[in-house]
Design a protein around this motif. Structure first.
Motif, PDB file in Angstrom:
ATOM      1  N   ARG A 108     -42.350 -41.129 -46.264  1.00 17.75           N
ATOM      2  CA  ARG A 108     -42.446 -41.471 -44.840  1.00 17.75           C
ATOM      3  C   ARG A 108     -42.095 -42.931 -44.582  1.00 17.75           C
ATOM      4  O   ARG A 108     -41.546 -43.276 -43.534  1.00 17.75           O
ATOM      5  CB  ARG A 108     -43.849 -41.129 -44.309  1.00 17.75           C
ATOM      6  CG  ARG A 108     -44.074 -39.633 -44.217  1.00 17.75           C
ATOM      7  CD  ARG A 108     -45.391 -39.276 -43.551  1.00 17.75           C
ATOM      8  NE  ARG A 108     -45.465 -37.841 -43.350  1.00 17.75           N
ATOM      9  CZ  ARG A 108     -44.987 -37.189 -42.289  1.00 17.75           C
ATOM     10  NH1 ARG A 108     -44.404 -37.880 -41.317  1.00 17.75           N
ATOM     11  NH2 ARG A 108     -45.073 -35.884 -42.186  1.00 17.75           N
ATOM     12  N   VAL A 253     -38.237 -37.647 -41.531  1.00 19.30           N
ATOM     13  CA  VAL A 253     -39.292 -36.647 -41.359  1.00 19.30           C
ATOM     14  C   VAL A 253     -40.359 -37.108 -40.376  1.00 19.30           C
ATOM     15  O   VAL A 253     -41.001 -36.295 -39.706  1.00 19.30           O
ATOM     16  CB  VAL A 253     -39.909 -36.287 -42.736  1.00 19.30           C
ATOM     17  CG1 VAL A 253     -40.704 -37.459 -43.300  1.00 19.30           C
ATOM     18  CG2 VAL A 253     -40.759 -35.033 -42.646  1.00 19.30           C
ATOM     19  N   ASN A 254     -40.559 -38.421 -40.232  1.00 21.66           N
ATOM     20  CA  ASN A 254     -41.560 -38.936 -39.278  1.00 21.66           C
ATOM     21  C   ASN A 254     -41.182 -38.644 -37.837  1.00 21.66           C
ATOM     22  O   ASN A 254     -42.058 -38.669 -36.962  1.00 21.66           O
ATOM     23  CB  ASN A 254     -41.699 -40.462 -39.406  1.00 21.66           C
ATOM     24  CG  ASN A 254     -41.962 -40.940 -40.802  1.00 21.66           C
ATOM     25  OD1 ASN A 254     -42.475 -40.199 -41.627  1.00 21.66           O
ATOM     26  ND2 ASN A 254     -41.606 -42.178 -41.086  1.00 21.66           N
ATOM     27  N   HIS A 255     -39.887 -38.404 -37.591  1.00 22.32           N
ATOM     28  CA  HIS A 255     -39.388 -38.385 -36.216  1.00 22.32           C
ATOM     29  C   HIS A 255     -38.799 -37.032 -35.804  1.00 22.32           C
ATOM     30  O   HIS A 255     -38.149 -36.962 -34.750  1.00 22.32           O
ATOM     31  CB  HIS A 255     -38.327 -39.478 -36.046  1.00 22.32           C
ATOM     32  CG  HIS A 255     -38.822 -40.843 -36.408  1.00 22.32           C
ATOM     33  ND1 HIS A 255     -39.678 -41.561 -35.606  1.00 22.32           N
ATOM     34  CD2 HIS A 255     -38.602 -41.600 -37.511  1.00 22.32           C
ATOM     35  CE1 HIS A 255     -39.954 -42.717 -36.187  1.00 22.32           C
ATOM     36  NE2 HIS A 255     -39.309 -42.770 -37.336  1.00 22.32           N
ATOM     37  N   PHE A 256     -39.030 -35.976 -36.596  1.00 20.07           N
ATOM     38  CA  PHE A 256     -38.486 -34.672 -36.222  1.00 20.07           C
ATOM     39  C   PHE A 256     -39.005 -34.233 -34.851  1.00 20.07           C
ATOM     40  O   PHE A 256     -38.254 -33.704 -34.023  1.00 20.07           O
ATOM     41  CB  PHE A 256     -38.838 -33.610 -37.266  1.00 20.07           C
ATOM     42  CG  PHE A 256     -38.102 -33.756 -38.566  1.00 20.07           C
ATOM     43  CD1 PHE A 256     -37.005 -34.587 -38.690  1.00 20.07           C
ATOM     44  CD2 PHE A 256     -38.500 -33.039 -39.685  1.00 20.07           C
ATOM     45  CE1 PHE A 256     -36.320 -34.724 -39.880  1.00 20.07           C
ATOM     46  CE2 PHE A 256     -37.829 -33.160 -40.888  1.00 20.07           C
ATOM     47  CZ  PHE A 256     -36.740 -34.004 -40.990  1.00 20.07           C
ATOM     48  N   ASP A 257     -40.295 -34.444 -34.589  1.00 18.41           N
ATOM     49  CA  ASP A 257     -40.849 -34.046 -33.290  1.00 18.41           C
ATOM     50  C   ASP A 257     -40.230 -34.860 -32.157  1.00 18.41           C
ATOM     51  O   ASP A 257     -39.964 -34.323 -31.078  1.00 18.41           O
ATOM     52  CB  ASP A 257     -42.370 -34.207 -33.292  1.00 18.41           C
ATOM     53  CG  ASP A 257     -43.078 -33.185 -34.177  1.00 18.41           C
ATOM     54  OD1 ASP A 257     -42.380 -32.452 -34.907  1.00 18.41           O
ATOM     55  OD2 ASP A 257     -44.318 -33.133 -34.138  1.00 18.41           O
ATOM     56  N   ASP A 258     -39.974 -36.158 -32.400  1.00 18.76           N
ATOM     57  CA  ASP A 258     -39.302 -36.982 -31.384  1.00 18.76           C
ATOM     58  C   ASP A 258     -37.931 -36.402 -31.058  1.00 18.76           C
ATOM     59  O   ASP A 258     -37.519 -36.349 -29.886  1.00 18.76           O
ATOM     60  CB  ASP A 258     -39.113 -38.415 -31.887  1.00 18.76           C
ATOM     61  CG  ASP A 258     -40.423 -39.152 -32.089  1.00 18.76           C
ATOM     62  OD1 ASP A 258     -41.427 -38.762 -31.468  1.00 18.76           O
ATOM     63  OD2 ASP A 258     -40.434 -40.117 -32.874  1.00 18.76           O
ATOM     64  N   ASN A 261     -38.332 -32.985 -29.230  1.00 21.21           N
ATOM     65  CA  ASN A 261     -38.890 -33.208 -27.896  1.00 21.21           C
ATOM     66  C   ASN A 261     -37.868 -33.852 -26.965  1.00 21.21           C
ATOM     67  O   ASN A 261     -37.839 -33.578 -25.762  1.00 21.21           O
ATOM     68  CB  ASN A 261     -40.146 -34.075 -27.979  1.00 21.21           C
ATOM     69  CG  ASN A 261     -41.399 -33.252 -28.228  1.00 21.21           C
ATOM     70  OD1 ASN A 261     -41.540 -32.151 -27.706  1.00 21.21           O
ATOM     71  ND2 ASN A 261     -42.306 -33.785 -29.035  1.00 21.21           N
ATOM     72  N   GLU A 306     -39.739 -27.563 -42.908  1.00 21.10           N
ATOM     73  CA  GLU A 306     -40.024 -28.754 -42.105  1.00 21.10           C
ATOM     74  C   GLU A 306     -39.363 -28.662 -40.734  1.00 21.10           C
ATOM     75  O   GLU A 306     -39.943 -29.092 -39.724  1.00 21.10           O
ATOM     76  CB  GLU A 306     -39.543 -30.002 -42.849  1.00 21.10           C
ATOM     77  CG  GLU A 306     -40.301 -30.281 -44.133  1.00 21.10           C
ATOM     78  CD  GLU A 306     -39.700 -31.419 -44.943  1.00 21.10           C
ATOM     79  OE1 GLU A 306     -40.401 -32.424 -45.152  1.00 21.10           O
ATOM     80  OE2 GLU A 306     -38.536 -31.279 -45.372  1.00 21.10           O
ATOM     81  N   SER A 310     -41.602 -28.262 -37.153  1.00 26.95           N
ATOM     82  CA  SER A 310     -41.448 -29.151 -36.014  1.00 26.95           C
ATOM     83  C   SER A 310     -41.131 -28.372 -34.742  1.00 26.95           C
ATOM     84  O   SER A 310     -41.656 -28.680 -33.665  1.00 26.95           O
ATOM     85  CB  SER A 310     -40.348 -30.185 -36.295  1.00 26.95           C
ATOM     86  OG  SER A 310     -40.205 -31.070 -35.207  1.00 26.95           O
ATOM     87  N   ARG A 313     -44.267 -26.993 -33.410  1.00 26.82           N
ATOM     88  CA  ARG A 313     -45.097 -28.004 -32.739  1.00 26.82           C
ATOM     89  C   ARG A 313     -44.547 -28.374 -31.370  1.00 26.82           C
ATOM     90  O   ARG A 313     -45.301 -28.669 -30.441  1.00 26.82           O
ATOM     91  CB  ARG A 313     -45.197 -29.265 -33.609  1.00 26.82           C
ATOM     92  CG  ARG A 313     -46.015 -29.078 -34.877  1.00 26.82           C
ATOM     93  CD  ARG A 313     -46.300 -30.420 -35.554  1.00 26.82           C
ATOM     94  NE  ARG A 313     -45.093 -31.111 -36.011  1.00 26.82           N
ATOM     95  CZ  ARG A 313     -44.551 -30.976 -37.202  1.00 26.82           C
ATOM     96  NH1 ARG A 313     -45.099 -30.144 -38.093  1.00 26.82           N
ATOM     97  NH2 ARG A 313     -43.462 -31.654 -37.537  1.00 26.82           N
ATOM     98  N   THR A 314     -43.210 -28.396 -31.240  1.00 28.85           N
ATOM     99  CA  THR A 314     -42.602 -28.815 -29.972  1.00 28.85           C
ATOM    100  C   THR A 314     -42.391 -27.653 -29.011  1.00 28.85           C
ATOM    101  O   THR A 314     -42.038 -27.870 -27.850  1.00 28.85           O
ATOM    102  CB  THR A 314     -41.266 -29.534 -30.227  1.00 28.85           C
ATOM    103  OG1 THR A 314     -40.429 -28.709 -31.044  1.00 28.85           O
ATOM    104  CG2 THR A 314     -41.495 -30.858 -30.935  1.00 28.85           C
TER     105      THR A 314
END
Length: 407
Positions: A108, A253-258, A261, A306, A310, A313-314
């Motif tokens: 990360r 991997v820290n920013h997949f949701d960003d 989204n 992964e 994500s 989650r989104t």
């Protein structure tokens, strides 16, 4: 040579590796069966320890610096082919297992692509002079996986087929607004603009954007494309379609949701996105140290678990998923052979060390798509269950119609 044989005895099973140490003594490893025979010379006694402790990074650096060379007709391709068919042996060594655990624990941190840093990471790779890439890419300078109708298709044919394949999945109508996240040298934006779309194309690589604008003007579609030097998280507005090719590998991997989204926010009701990116069929891992340090800092090829975690989650619907398993192997093989043919020009332009670095990179990733776990996936994503047509025949129908129109 004392430490390295402990690793190589476990590592080399198929084929044979002959290592000539700095004193001129030859050491042989492997059965000699089911693989190439490679001769490698070490010009520095320190490489015994350095290669034992971190072979994947030190091998590349020693080749780049000339501290390690190949003899008797062997090449870096032969060595990395030998490596690729014996990789399980290397991974089984306790020192290598500990090293991999260390890499993964820092995963990360390695992929912390905050605003600003993400741009610098991308620029370190893509802002090489366009003339360098022009030496070995296709005429449209498409630097992502092609789509091969047949394995023996030319690179030009396969890259044009890729543009057509993506456009068919977007199912465009004249006047639609399209956002392209990570626009490369502009080939896809130009293709979509020619179909009547209004494209907003963003990129963080200054050199690529300048070349893209020049190419769009030359193609007569600059009035239908707006190019911005902008991070994906800074893009505003809404669009009928969003397309992103070869970008998710740089997100981290820290920013997949960003990332997802952002795509979710950009889509109008009933719109959808087409994502084309490299993935791995294996469980989550880490980026190889040579690639992370010299080629794609901040980059990471995600496991499909992964990606889909994500998306869960989104809250986006996956309307279609296609796996291109060998297409990137065929693509990079073309690039590597083109690069080899132009190597003297690369050296004249960028220097010998740079040429060796790219040589090592192209061979390593080519074989990663042949013997490793890498592949390419394409997703159609939407906010609604029924935005993407529920029968995927539309892709083939539109693709054939586009091919007829091109011909």
């Amino acid at each position: 040579m004392f430490l390295l044989p402990h690793l190589l005895k476990r590592f080399v099973d198929k084929g044979r590796l002959v290592v000539i140490d700095e004193k001129g003594t030859s050491h042989s490893f492997g059965s000699g069966k089911d693989g190439p025979s490679v001769t490698m010379r070490l010009h520095d006694g320190k490489l015994d320890r350095e290669l034992f402790l971190n072979p994947e990074l030190v091998m590349a650096e020693a080749y780049m610096d000339g501290r390690l060379t190949f003899e008797n007709g062997s090449t870096v391709y032969d060595f990395l082919y030998l490596f690729s068919i014996n990789r399980k042996g290397l991974a089984s060594h306790p020192v290598q297992q500990a090293l991999r655990r260390s890499w993964r624990s820092l995963k990360r941190w390695h992929q912390a692509n905050a605003l600003g840093k993400a741009a610098k990471n991308a620029q370190s790779h893509y802002d090489n002079p366009p003339d360098f890439y022009r030496l070995w890419l296709d005429s449209q300078m498409i630097y992502s996986c092609a789509y091969f109708p047949t394995p023996d298709a030319s690179l030009e044919e396969a890259q044009q087929a890729k543009l057509r394949h993506i456009a068919a999945k977007l199912k465009l109508e004249p006047g639609m607004r399209v956002a392209e996240i990570g626009s490369g040298w502009g080939a896809l934006a130009i293709y979509l603009a020619k179909l009547g779309a209004h494209v907003t194309a963003i990129n963080v690589a200054t050199e690529q954007l300048a070349e893209s604008k020049r190419r769009a003007a030359e193609a007569g579609v600059l009035d239908r494309i707006t190019f911005f030097e902008r991070d994906y998280r800074e893009l505003t507005g809404t669009f009928d379609r969003v397309v992103s090719v070869g970008m998710m590998e740089h997100v981290g991997v820290n920013h997949f949701d960003d990332y997802f989204n952002t795509i979710k926010r950009l889509l109008v009701p009933g719109g959808w996105a087409m994502i084309h990116a490299i993935g791995r069929m294996s469980p989550p891992g880490s980026t190889a140290p040579f690639i992370r340090k010299y080629i794609f800092p901040g980059g990471y090829v995600p496991a499909m678990s992964e990606v889909f975690a994500s998306l869960e989650r989104t809250g986006m619907w996956v309307g279609d998923c296609e796996m291109l398993r060998l297409h990137y192997y065929w693509t990079i093989r073309h690039w590597r052979l083109n690069f080899e043919a132009k190597r003297p020009e690369v050296v004249a332009m960028m220097g010998e060390r740079f040429a060796r670095m790219w040589e090592f990179y192209l061979v390593a990733v080519e074989l990663g798509f042949l013997h490793g776990s890498n592949m390419v996936y394409q997703l159609l994503l939407a906010n609604e269950r029924d935005a993407v047509p529920v029968i995927r025949d539309f892709i083939t129908d539109d693709e054939r119609a586009l091919a007829r129109a091109e011909n």
